[in-house]
Design an enzyme around this catalytic site. Structure first.
Site, PDB file in Angstrom:
ATOM      1  N   ASP A 220       0.796  -1.289   0.074  1.00 44.55           N
ATOM      2  CA  ASP A 220       0.018  -0.122  -0.080  1.00 44.55           C
ATOM      3  C   ASP A 220       0.814   1.326   0.045  1.00 44.55           C
ATOM      4  OD1 ASP A 220      -2.825   0.996   0.335  1.00 44.55           O
ATOM      5  OD2 ASP A 220      -2.144   1.769   2.212  1.00 44.55           O
ATOM      6  N   GLU A 270      15.817 -14.229  -0.161  1.00 50.71           N
ATOM      7  CA  GLU A 270      16.449 -15.036   0.990  1.00 50.71           C
ATOM      8  C   GLU A 270      15.517 -16.226   1.177  1.00 50.71           C
ATOM      9  OE1 GLU A 270      16.288 -14.562   5.741  1.00 50.71           O
ATOM     10  OE2 GLU A 270      17.357 -12.647   4.650  1.00 50.71           O
TER      11      GLU A 270
HETATM   12  C1  NOJ Z   1      -4.500   2.856  -0.895  1.00 51.50           C
HETATM   13  C2  NOJ Z   1      -5.792   1.655  -0.677  1.00 51.50           C
HETATM   14  O1  NOJ Z   1      -5.824   1.058  -2.024  1.00 51.50           O
HETATM   15  C3  NOJ Z   1      -6.806   2.356  -0.329  1.00 51.50           C
HETATM   16  O2  NOJ Z   1      -7.918   1.625  -0.139  1.00 51.50           O
HETATM   17  C4  NOJ Z   1      -6.319   2.927   0.920  1.00 51.50           C
HETATM   18  O3  NOJ Z   1      -7.612   3.697   1.578  1.00 51.50           O
HETATM   19  C5  NOJ Z   1      -5.202   3.817   1.041  1.00 51.50           C
HETATM   20  N1  NOJ Z   1      -4.195   3.254   0.225  1.00 51.50           N
HETATM   21  C6  NOJ Z   1      -4.771   4.118   2.554  1.00 51.50           C
HETATM   22  O4  NOJ Z   1      -4.049   3.018   2.951  1.00 51.50           O
END
Ligand code: NOJ
Length: 563
Positions: A220, A270
């Site tokens: 993310d 690894e």
């Molecule tokens: C991107 C994710 O796809 C989204 O759903 C999320 O709200 C934001 N990052 C924050 O983590």
């Protein structure tokens, strides 16, 4: 001719690593299948859906976050990075899911959230209790405010989901205290990656899940993590707020982030060295250009990063052509493979985005979404398919305000209805909600399903040879069987301006007519696969098709009618 080189640094082997041209299905766990009857999807539901995904023909699944979380952003606010939220199951259920997936030869990717945690994470709770100047606070961005009494936020940064990127805490003695940074919601405090304890925590998290058998991670906000060390004002705060995109150059895409991806790549290598199984890191990378994007997938960094420009392109032949050309030149040129995306849990679904006016999704938007699917599956590299895309699900655009749960809605003063409409639980069967999503007929799914979902239910899709489902399945089967698809060269062919036509490898031709009028087909004979009916010698508007022209002996050289 544009060629994607067939190696990616440390992972180079005689055969190509599985992920280079994999098709991964994104499971938004909350909305996939509910085994307990509480209206919320869960891991046991995902496990029971695996045979369906096997039949569809995907190579792997990416599971949206299922960790313990207060769910302010549906799991992207993680309170414990190594557990399972009881709403979604437990570690035993997770182990069964991984075991079953692997028996079916389906890879499992987890969603890891390193930019921020939940305000309920023990670290944040410790930071609140420990007070200014403490080690606990230095794991986050706690700073005094500006102005008299420190009443103003430390800088002018906007949060991605609306409002300022700073919230003020009340100290233990009851006085107004420091401010902390949150690039999303106040319940998602940003971690300070300049503190080595943060990197050490995530090393443990990666190893914990790798030890539990996962095949990799979707990362993310992978262009986040580091902020400018001085936390200065943004040069254009209004642009940051307007676009809700990672445009603030001081908060995103800092050079230091690359050292994290080198470290994570080492950890994966690894594990690969121990058992020969390739692990995958795929980043959610939102940066301004394909060239900057390419830096994230250098041979010793992430294996892949989602290339969102395809998703962002308007339905227009030259827009698609530019995006594809840039990606193949800049990204495949690094030795990585391009990771194509048309939909995900944050975006309006393609059927609606491409111009659907009929909520049942049988018109223009649906035809274009079918064509876009065939285009994506014919491009060199990997592809991600968001759950429901294989059913041609349109966006649910008319959810009532009171059921919306996306924090963006709340944080923008109820102005932006952005992400609930693509997250409505999947329809599996029957004529009324919950359409087989939940065990039991009286259950109310966590977001209401419209009556017209019946027309997109999986039981109908499987029974109808002209459905989206069969188009995806045929496309995926052909991708596996045809050596020209997946990795390799793409050569553009002459075509009218509203048409894109290209050849893959030796003799596989794909053409998409972005216009509304038929054009002459770029190849003779009936197509191998088409997104709509193709009368002899023509490619109708809003239609894509594949032809094999080189070899009459190719076992796949037979027409397949998908509509
Ligand atoms: C991107 C994710 O796809 C989204 O759903 C999320 O709200 C934001 N990052 C924050 O983590």
């Amino acid at each position: 001719m544009l060629t994607a080189p067939a190696s990616n640094g440390p992972s180079q082997r005689l055969t190509l690593p599985w992920w280079r041209d994999a098709v991964i299905y994104q499971v938004y766990v909350r909305s996939f299948l509910d085994s307990t009857g509480d209206g919320i999807g869960d891991l046991a539901g995902v496990r029971s859906g695996l045979p369906y995904l096997k039949k569809l023909g995907v190579d792997g699944i990416w599971l949206s976050p299922f960790y313990p979380s207060p769910q302010h952003d549906h799991g992207y606010d993680v309170a414990d990075y190594t557990g399972v939220d009881p709403v979604y199951g437990d570690l035993g259920e997770f182990a069964l899911l991984v075991g079953d997936a692997h028996r079916l030869d389906i890879k499992v990717l987890l969603d890891i959230v390193p930019n921020h945690c939940s305000s309920e994470h023990p670290w944040f709770q410790q930071a609140l209790a420990a007070g200014p100047g403490s080690e606990a606070r230095s794991r986050f961005h706690f700073v005094p405010g500006r102005g008299p009494g420190g009443d103003l936020p430390p800088n002018n940064w906007h949060a991605m989901f609306g409002g300022p990127a700073w919230s003020r805490v009340t100290e233990a003695d009851g006085t107004p205290g420091e401010w902390y940074l949150h690039m999303f919601t106040p319940e998602q405090p940003d971690l300070n990656w300049r503190n080595p304890a943060v990197g050490a925590l995530f090393d443990q998290v990666l190893r914990c899940w790798l030890d539990r058998g996962v095949d990799g991670f979707r990362i993310d906000v992978a262009a986040g993590l580091f902020k400018h060390p001085e936390l200065p004002d943004s040069p254009d705060p209004e642009a940051d707020a307007r676009t809700r995109d990672s445009v603030n150059p001081l908060a995103w895409n800092q050079p230091e982030v690359h050292q994290v991806w080198r470290r994570w790549r080492e950890v994966c290598e690894e594990y690969t060295a121990l058992d020969g199984r390739e692990r995958l890191l795929v980043g959610e990378v939102s940066v301004p250009t394909a060239r900057e994007h390419a830096l994230y997938v250098r041979p010793d960094e992430l294996h892949q990063a989602f290339f969102f420009d395809l998703l962002g392109a308007a339905w227009d032949a030259s827009a698609f052509r530019t995006v594809i050309t840039d990606a193949l030149r800049d990204i495949a040129g690094t030795g990585s493979s391009v990771t194509w995306v048309l939909n995900n849990h944050d975006q309006v679904r393609t059927v609606t985005r491409y111009g659907e006016s009929d909520p049942k999704g049988s018109g223009l938007g649906a035809a274009r979404a079918r064509a876009a699917a065939l285009l994506m599956l014919a491009l060199p590299g990997a592809a991600y398919v968001y759950q429901g895309e294989e059913l041609g699900l349109p966006e649910v655009v008319d959810l009532p305000d009171e059921v919306l749960t996306d924090p963006i809605f709340r944080r923008t003063g109820s102005r932006a209805r952005v992400r609930d409409g693509c997250r409505v639980p999947l329809p599996w069967s029957g004529h009324a909600s919950p359409f087989g999503f939940s065990a039991g007929t009286q259950v109310k799914p966590w977001l209401p399903q419209p009556g017209w979902f019946a027309e997109h239910a999986t039981d109908r899709a499987l029974a109808d040879p002209r459905s989206f489902w069969h188009l995806y399945r045929e496309g995926l089967q052909l991708r596996r069987g045809l050596p020209q698809l997946g990795e390799g060269a793409l050569r553009w062919l002459e075509s009218p301006p509203q048409v894109l036509a290209f050849e893959r490898g030796d003799g596989l031709i794909c053409a998409v007519n972005f216009g509304t009028e038929p054009v002459p087909a770029p190849a003779a004979g009936a197509p191998l696969l088409s997104s709509g009916t193709c009368p002899a010698g023509t490619l109708p508007g809003s239609t894509a098709a594949w032809w094999v022209v080189a070899s009459a002996t190719n076992p796949h050289a037979r027409p397949i009618s998908s509509q």
